[in-house]
Scaffold this motif. Sequence first.
Motif, short mmCIF file in Angstrom:
data_model
loop_
_atom_site.label_atom_id
_atom_site.label_comp_id
_atom_site.label_asym_id
_atom_site.label_seq_id
_atom_site.Cartn_x
_atom_site.Cartn_y
_atom_site.Cartn_z
N LEU A 412 35.84 12.35 -35.64
CA LEU A 412 34.89 11.29 -35.34
C LEU A 412 34.66 11.13 -33.84
O LEU A 412 33.54 10.90 -33.39
CB LEU A 412 35.38 9.96 -35.94
CG LEU A 412 35.32 9.85 -37.47
CD1 LEU A 412 36.01 8.57 -37.92
CD2 LEU A 412 33.88 9.90 -37.96
N VAL A 413 35.75 11.27 -33.08
CA VAL A 413 35.64 11.14 -31.62
C VAL A 413 34.75 12.23 -31.04
O VAL A 413 33.85 11.96 -30.23
CB VAL A 413 37.04 11.17 -30.98
CG1 VAL A 413 36.93 11.33 -29.45
CG2 VAL A 413 37.81 9.90 -31.30
N ILE A 414 34.97 13.48 -31.44
CA ILE A 414 34.16 14.56 -30.86
C ILE A 414 32.72 14.48 -31.36
O ILE A 414 31.77 14.80 -30.63
CB ILE A 414 34.76 15.95 -31.16
CG1 ILE A 414 34.08 17.00 -30.26
CG2 ILE A 414 34.64 16.32 -32.63
CD1 ILE A 414 34.73 18.36 -30.29
N ALA A 415 32.52 14.00 -32.60
CA ALA A 415 31.15 13.84 -33.10
C ALA A 415 30.41 12.79 -32.28
O ALA A 415 29.25 13.00 -31.88
CB ALA A 415 31.18 13.44 -34.57
N ALA A 416 31.04 11.68 -31.99
CA ALA A 416 30.41 10.63 -31.19
C ALA A 416 30.14 11.12 -29.77
O ALA A 416 29.10 10.82 -29.17
CB ALA A 416 31.29 9.39 -31.17
N ALA A 417 31.11 11.90 -29.21
CA ALA A 417 30.94 12.42 -27.86
C ALA A 417 29.79 13.42 -27.79
O ALA A 417 29.00 13.44 -26.83
CB ALA A 417 32.23 13.07 -27.39
N MET A 418 29.67 14.26 -28.82
CA MET A 418 28.57 15.23 -28.88
C MET A 418 27.23 14.51 -28.90
O MET A 418 26.30 14.86 -28.17
CB MET A 418 28.71 16.11 -30.12
CG MET A 418 29.73 17.22 -29.99
SD MET A 418 29.14 18.53 -28.89
CE MET A 418 30.37 19.78 -29.24
N GLN A 419 27.12 13.53 -29.78
CA GLN A 419 25.86 12.79 -29.89
C GLN A 419 25.50 12.13 -28.56
O GLN A 419 24.36 12.20 -28.09
CB GLN A 419 26.00 11.72 -30.98
CG GLN A 419 24.76 10.85 -31.17
CD GLN A 419 23.63 11.59 -31.86
OE1 GLN A 419 23.67 11.82 -33.07
NE2 GLN A 419 22.61 11.97 -31.11
N THR A 420 26.50 11.51 -27.93
CA THR A 420 26.27 10.81 -26.66
C THR A 420 25.84 11.77 -25.56
O THR A 420 24.86 11.53 -24.83
CB THR A 420 27.54 10.06 -26.23
OG1 THR A 420 27.92 9.13 -27.24
CG2 THR A 420 27.31 9.33 -24.91
N ASN A 421 26.55 12.90 -25.45
CA ASN A 421 26.27 13.83 -24.35
C ASN A 421 24.93 14.53 -24.52
O ASN A 421 24.20 14.77 -23.55
CB ASN A 421 27.39 14.86 -24.23
CG ASN A 421 27.40 15.53 -22.85
OD1 ASN A 421 27.00 14.92 -21.85
ND2 ASN A 421 27.84 16.78 -22.79
N ILE A 422 24.56 14.86 -25.75
CA ILE A 422 23.28 15.52 -25.97
C ILE A 422 22.12 14.55 -25.69
O ILE A 422 21.08 14.94 -25.14
CB ILE A 422 23.20 16.10 -27.39
CG1 ILE A 422 24.16 17.29 -27.51
CG2 ILE A 422 21.78 16.53 -27.74
CD1 ILE A 422 24.25 17.91 -28.88
#
Length: 475
Positions: A412-422
């Motif tokens: 969940l953490v990396i999914a949220a980080a991916m969404q935020t960074n993109i």
Amino acid sequence: MTDPTDAPLREPDLAEPADASTSLDEDNRLLPGFVDQVCEALDAGDDEAAYDLVEPLHPADIADLFELVERDYRGPLARAITDLLGADVLTELNDYVRDDVIDALPAAQVAELAGQLETDDAVAIIEEMEEEDQRAVLAELEPADRAAIVDALSFPEESAGRLMQRDLVAVPEHMNVGQLIDYLRENSDLTTEFWEIFIVDPQHRPVGTCQLSWILRTPRHIALADVMKRDQTLIPTDMDQEEVALRFQKYALISAAVVDGAGRLVGQITVDDIIHIVQEEAGEDIFRLSGAGDGDINEPVRETYRTRVRWLIANLGTALVASSVIGFFGGAIEQMVALAVLMPIVAGVGGNAGTQTLAVTVRALATNQLTESNTRRAILREMRIAMLNGATIALIAGTATALWFHDAHLGLVIAAAMQTNILLAGLAGVVIPVVLEKLDQDPAVASSIFVTMTTDSMGFLAFLGLAVASGLVSL
């Protein structure tokens, strides 16, 4: 030793003239064996043999030969084939190679070649020369040619004034078609290549144009004022060549009149010049985005080094920003090695997303597709695209991480980080070049550095910050 697969079936003697079977391959490229033969003749001081080899070649192939031989051979080759080195060869040469060739020729020969060229092509050669060499070549030119070139050199670089041709056909509007045809036939001093005729008023200001096809299909007694096209695109002498190219593209022009500050006709620009500009500007923007300088394999090593090392030093500085973010979360990374494994993925995917948006935005700015009128719409469009891309990549990365590390929380953490960074990458990729354009800075030069810094530092910050905020690790 020449590889037998690269050479023709039978290598001719040095003095044997070349033909298509001995000099060119099936793709019309000069064979390595032929190039070696020319170099061997030059090494032996046998200029006659080198001349005989080169003589059958087309001017474009002779230009290719100059670009294929080592730099030290270009001067001797130019001196060995003096009367084969015509204006049609010079116009085909790469800029850096042409400089090497011109440097090897006496001023009188350079002046003779310049006199054979259109004014814009002659200016392109002379403007790159040292001031002393320029004076020597100009002194050898015919007075009319010298005056035209000096006048062109007075305009800013990459402007319409530098680009325009002085040779054109302009006639007064009181003529009829028959008088114009007789004028064209009787005046041998007129330029031999033109697509349209410019109609001017008594102050020599363009008031319309007539295409040759109209002239040939119209009865002799019809006045030019009745058949000419009054709407025309006029190009100021100080207009940047990139803007000129955009005018040609937008209005589908074949040629256009160039006017001075008083509106008087001083030259014309034709579509063949524009094709060269479009190619040059497009390649220039691509190489600027990567910091690769001119991107020319013939560019001197020292110039390439100076261009690229500045870019790399700037990147080193921006990388320190991302490193400082990692350093702040050092304790958290020590608690979970998986964070160190996954961090580059977040930053890398964000960087690629930012580069995609950046490339589209820089091109849109360069072609006037992105203006003040639609900037807000363009930003919203890129944000929607980033949202969709982010959701897709977040789902894939989150699921894969959860399964690989057997940790749904980490997924969940990396999914949220991916969404935020993109999302941030999409925003940065469009906003940064737009802001640089507003500040009169070339967005193709500096945008990439700032976008990379944003995606790297914000990617690390989002991933590590979310990991700490969610309780996965602690500082």
